[in-house]
Design a protein around this motif. Structure first.
Motif, PDB file in Angstrom:
ATOM      1  N   ARG A 594       0.853  -1.195   0.000  1.00  0.00           N
ATOM      2  CA  ARG A 594       0.000   0.000   0.000  1.00  0.00           C
ATOM      3  C   ARG A 594       0.886   1.241   0.000  1.00  0.00           C
ATOM      4  NH1 ARG A 594      -3.944  -0.906   3.237  1.00  0.00           N
ATOM      5  NH2 ARG A 594      -3.507  -3.152   3.413  1.00  0.00           N
ATOM      6  N   ASP A 683     -12.784   3.959   7.701  1.00  0.00           N
ATOM      7  CA  ASP A 683     -11.841   3.292   6.802  1.00  0.00           C
ATOM      8  C   ASP A 683     -10.418   3.458   7.330  1.00  0.00           C
ATOM      9  OD1 ASP A 683     -10.442   2.175   4.764  1.00  0.00           O
ATOM     10  OD2 ASP A 683     -10.865   3.768   3.302  1.00  0.00           O
ATOM     11  N   SER A 685      -7.888   1.503   6.219  1.00  0.00           N
ATOM     12  CA  SER A 685      -7.062   0.705   5.307  1.00  0.00           C
ATOM     13  C   SER A 685      -5.672   1.301   5.112  1.00  0.00           C
ATOM     14  CB  SER A 685      -7.771   0.554   3.957  1.00  0.00           C
ATOM     15  OG  SER A 685      -8.024   1.845   3.385  1.00  0.00           O
ATOM     16  N   PRO A 688      -3.272  -0.124   8.616  1.00  0.00           N
ATOM     17  CA  PRO A 688      -3.827  -1.397   9.089  1.00  0.00           C
ATOM     18  C   PRO A 688      -3.376  -1.775  10.497  1.00  0.00           C
ATOM     19  CG  PRO A 688      -2.109  -1.759   7.442  1.00  0.00           C
ATOM     20  CD  PRO A 688      -2.399  -0.296   7.429  1.00  0.00           C
ATOM     21  N   ILE A 727      -3.790  -9.626   6.055  1.00  0.00           N
ATOM     22  CA  ILE A 727      -4.798  -8.626   6.363  1.00  0.00           C
ATOM     23  C   ILE A 727      -6.039  -9.255   6.974  1.00  0.00           C
ATOM     24  CG2 ILE A 727      -6.001  -8.655   4.153  1.00  0.00           C
ATOM     25  CD1 ILE A 727      -4.981  -5.547   6.195  1.00  0.00           C
TER      26      ILE A 727
END
Length: 814
Positions: A594, A683, A685, A688, A727
């Motif tokens: 990411r 969110d 994301s 994490p 994840i």
């Protein structure tokens, strides 16, 4: 010639033989005729001569100790005082003082010295060190002979061997002159220790209402058993305490107030040393409570005070459902529990002290009423209370702080001048001061001194200790495996409780630097503040597909909750950048594949803390609620809110000792309950690692009996097994509960039996308390010079293959 003599005929007993003061007066009379005068009349001394002394003791030393110098005037009392001074040295067995001629006289001090001990031999002593005997009783070569020390040595040997189960030792002693030596002796002990006595069996005669097992359970002396700690050693002192204290206490708690031990006999097999202990008892009648009243009370109602005695048995364990809940005490017609009655007296006096009635006294009065018409005998019980007036705190003083500012200590004190005295608040203040970590622990209990007006002055005494330290070593935890660290920490900068630290952690999976500064009292106010700078690069062996790097800063301020000394509100802000690096040999890009992200985070928290120890509490509670808002008006790449909550409660359930003044100390037992929960809304994301994972003790949320990160929203997956991506091991909600039964051996060691349960869910709405993974086991925690460490051995009930697992904790994540 006039003569005074002082003789030490026996150890510890001096007898004085002095000429009557009439002779003294005859000395000072010009005609030599005995006068009927005053013994305080003065005699002039021309010269002082010493006779009878050896080279071991110089004449000049004897004259100096005697205290009479040439060309002075003395009385009979001066002579007597000098002789006693010489005898007190222990060097002489006899002293005679003669006066030659008329005033001024020649004073002759005739001494007879004790022999010098050349050697001390202790023969036959096998279960005790001869050197320990000599050192403890000061029966050492080179000192003057003292018969009392021989008696002390024999008594010490008997006491120590008896405590080791050897009660029938025979000791013969003799003193032998050393041939060819002037005034020297050898002391010789010939000892036959005899057989070690082991209690192989215990027999009770006359007990009809209490079983043999109940009586044996109340005694400290136990028959030998299978385990090493059941040696069955016989100790006459402990047996005496059992018969005179513990057995009567057991029976009085069951209503048998007339209980007596009629006889006790130890029957020993001389060949094997095995013994049978036979105890004959008379239980007497069982008393029931006829009436219970409280008199003299004004501050509290009779019902409030009676409740301390008239309550259900079982205490904390009863409230948790472990027996004792059906029995009552203090109810008319029920069995009279004398032990509970006396304990309730202490509890009531404590309640009065907490309300300022420092001088309140509760006098327990019991009257035995014989049985009537076939009924049981009863007790008419009452408390006669003398309340007095509540005491006010006149002055609170801090003593012993040489480096730490006084206001730092006063900020931990819950009782102020003008307050009504409270024992509970004094104890809490004492615990708070100890918890600072700046002073030696356990410290002296506060000194409480009444003044003439009936109020009290309280002094908190502290002993400073070195606080700044350079730390280096190794640590295990945090998911980064074994790492090294080096740093400097000073929790009491400038003596104002300000904290500063520098720390560098390094290892295969970790390279991190952090600097922090904390001020618990900004500008000497009740507002605290902290600032932290960090630069870290870490790689987790649980998540081995990549690594991350974080650079940033955070600040936090704390404010007191209105009208509370134990609650605070916190607000803070943090700004950091996180970069992720995916390893080229990894196919799982779910966690580290990411882009970089900037995290702008505002935090708000509330905490309440009354625990009596930061690591090993036995009483009090702690509750925390933290809300972390990311993104929105704050900017950054995160758009989520994280909520964390935890609560911890501890209650004491017993102990075997207290420190000075009733302060906590000795061995203590406690029950603890811990609840933890967290949820992420929005969110997360981009970040994490702000989500939750569970398992093990080193990384994420703890759950003993399971591998690290093995508890997932999809169920149980062992560490580093296939079938699940990194994840998917993370969730947006978790809950865990831990119940503990703890043994606190000191402020440095703790042992506990625990039961853990917890789970992780994909989103907060999936929370289901019926789906919990369970573990139970035993744990050991201790504080070492390298920091706290812990060892847990736990059984995981809900793994694919249930079984035991060992966990090790060390370092800052403890």
């Amino acid at each position: 010639m006039i003569e005074w003599t002082e003789t030490r005929d026996r150890p510890g007993k001096a007898t004085a033989r002095a000429a009557a003061f009439f002779a003294v007066m005859g000395l000072v009379s010009a005609t030599g005729v005995a006068a009927q005068g005053d013994p305080d009349r003065l005699v002039a001394v021309d010269t002082v001569i010493v006779e009878g002394n050896s080279e071991r003791i110089q004449a000049q030393s004897i004259v100096s100790l005697f205290g009479v110098q040439p060309r002075v005037q003395v009385t009979y009392r001066d002579i007597q005082r000098g002789m006693k001074q010489l005898l007190s040295t222990g060097q002489f067995s006899d002293i005679v003082v003669r006066a030659r001629g008329t005033s001024p006289v020649v004073l002759v001090i005739q001494v007879e010295e004790h022999p010098r001990v050349r050697a001390v031999r202790i023969n036959g002593l096998e279960n005790l060190s001869p050197r320990e005997v000599r050192d403890t009783t000061r029966l050492t070569p080179g000192l003057p002979f003292n018969p009392q020390r021989i008696l002390d040595a024999k008594a010490y040997i008997r006491t120590e061997l008896a405590a080791d189960g050897i009660p029938f030792v025979q000791i013969d002693d003799r003193v032998e002159e050393v041939p060819g030596e002037d005034n020297e002796v050898d002391i010789i002990f010939d000892i036959v220790e005899g057989q070690r006595v082991t209690i192989a069996g215990m027999e009770f005669i006359g007990n009809q209402h209490l079983s043999d097992d109940e009586l044996r359970g109340a005694m400290s002396i136990k028959p030998e058993g299978f385990w090493w700690f059941r040696s069955g050693s016989f100790d006459e002192l402990r047996l005496g305490e059992d018969l005179q204290v513990k057995l009567p206490q057991l029976y009085s708690a069951r209503g048998y107030l007339d209980f007596q031990v009629l006889s006790d006999t130890v029957i020993v097999d001389p060949t094997s040393g095995k013994a049978r202990l036979v105890i004959e008892v008379d239980e007497g009648e069982q008393y029931r409570l006829g009436s219970f009243t409280v008199e003299g009370n004004r501050r509290f109602t009779a019902e409030e005070l009676e409740a301390f005695f008239a309550s259900s048995e079982g205490g904390v364990l009863s409230s948790l459902g472990f027996g004792g809940g059906d029995e009552t005490q203090g109810v008319e017609g029920e069995i009279f529990d004398a032990a509970a009655f006396n304990d309730a007296v202490l509890a009531v006096e404590e309640v009065y002290r907490n309300e300022g009635y420092l001088y309140a006294r509760v006098t327990p009065i019991t009257n035995k009423v014989p049985s009537d018409n076939g009924g049981p005998p009863t007790i008419e019980a009452r408390w006669q209370i003398t309340e007095g007036s509540p005491a006010l705190v006149n002055r609170v003083t801090i003593s012993g702080n040489e480096y730490t500012y006084e206001w730092v200590i006063r900020n931990q004190v819950f009782i102020l001048p003008g307050d009504v005295y409270s024992q509970d608040r004094v104890l809490r203040s004492y615990q708070n001061i100890s918890a600072l970590g700046f002073f030696e622990t356990p410290g002296p209990f506060p000194d409480i001194q009444p003044n003439e007006e009936g109020d009290v002055d309280i002094t908190f005494n502290v002993v400073e200790k070195q606080t700044g330290s350079i730390n280096f070593g190794t640590s295990v935890g945090g998911g980064v495996g074994l790492s090294g660290f080096i740093g400097y920490q000073q929790p009491n900068l400038f003596g104002q409780a300000k904290s500063g630290s520098l720390r560098w952690d390094f290892g295969r999976y970790l390279n991190s630097f952090e600097a922090s500064y904390t001020d618990p009292s900004l500008f000497q106010s009740l507002v605290s503040g902290s600032l932290t700078l960090f630069n870290s690069r870490d790689r987790f062996f649980q998540f081995s597909t990549g690594r991350r790097r974080r650079v940033g800063t955070s600040t936090r301020f704390g404010f007191p909750w209105p009208n509370s000394r134990v609650s605070r509100v916190f607000m803070g802000y943090g700004l950091s950048q996180t970069k992720y690096e995916q390893f080229s040999d990894s196919d799982d890009t779910s966690l580290f594949g990411r882009p970089p992200g900037v995290q702008s985070q505002l935090t708000f928290g509330v905490t309440r803390q009354t625990l009596d120890h930061p690591l090993f509490p036995t009483s009090g509670s702690r509750q925390n609620l933290n809300i972390e808002a990311n993104g929105g008006l704050l900017g950054g790449d995160g758009q989520f809110t994280r909520v964390l909550a935890d609560a911890n409660w501890w209650v004491p359930i017993g102990g075997s000792g207290l420190g000075e003044g009733g302060a906590p100390g000795g061995v203590r037992f406690a029950l603890g309950l811990t609840l933890k929960a967290g949820a992420v809304f929005g969110d997360a994301s981009a970040f994490p690692f702000d989500r939750f994972w569970m398992g093990g003790v080193q990384f994420g949320q703890n759950l003993r009996g399971y591998d690290e990160t093995s508890i997932t929203p999809l169920g149980y997956f062992a560490e580093r097994t296939g079938g699940i991506s990194d994840i998917d091991r993370l969730g947006n909600a978790f809950f865990s509960v831990t119940a503990e039964y703890a043994l606190r051996l000191s402020g440095q060691i703790g042992i506990s039996l625990f039961y853990d349960a917890g789970n992780v869910w994909r989103k907060p709405g999936d929370f289901d308390p019926t789906r919990m993974f369970r573990g139970a086991g035993v744990g050991l925690s201790l504080v070492t010079p390298f920091g706290p460490i812990g060892l847990d051995y736990a059984y995981g009930f809900d793994k694919t293959t249930p079984g035991w697992q060992l966990h090790f904790r060390m370092g800052p994540g403890f």
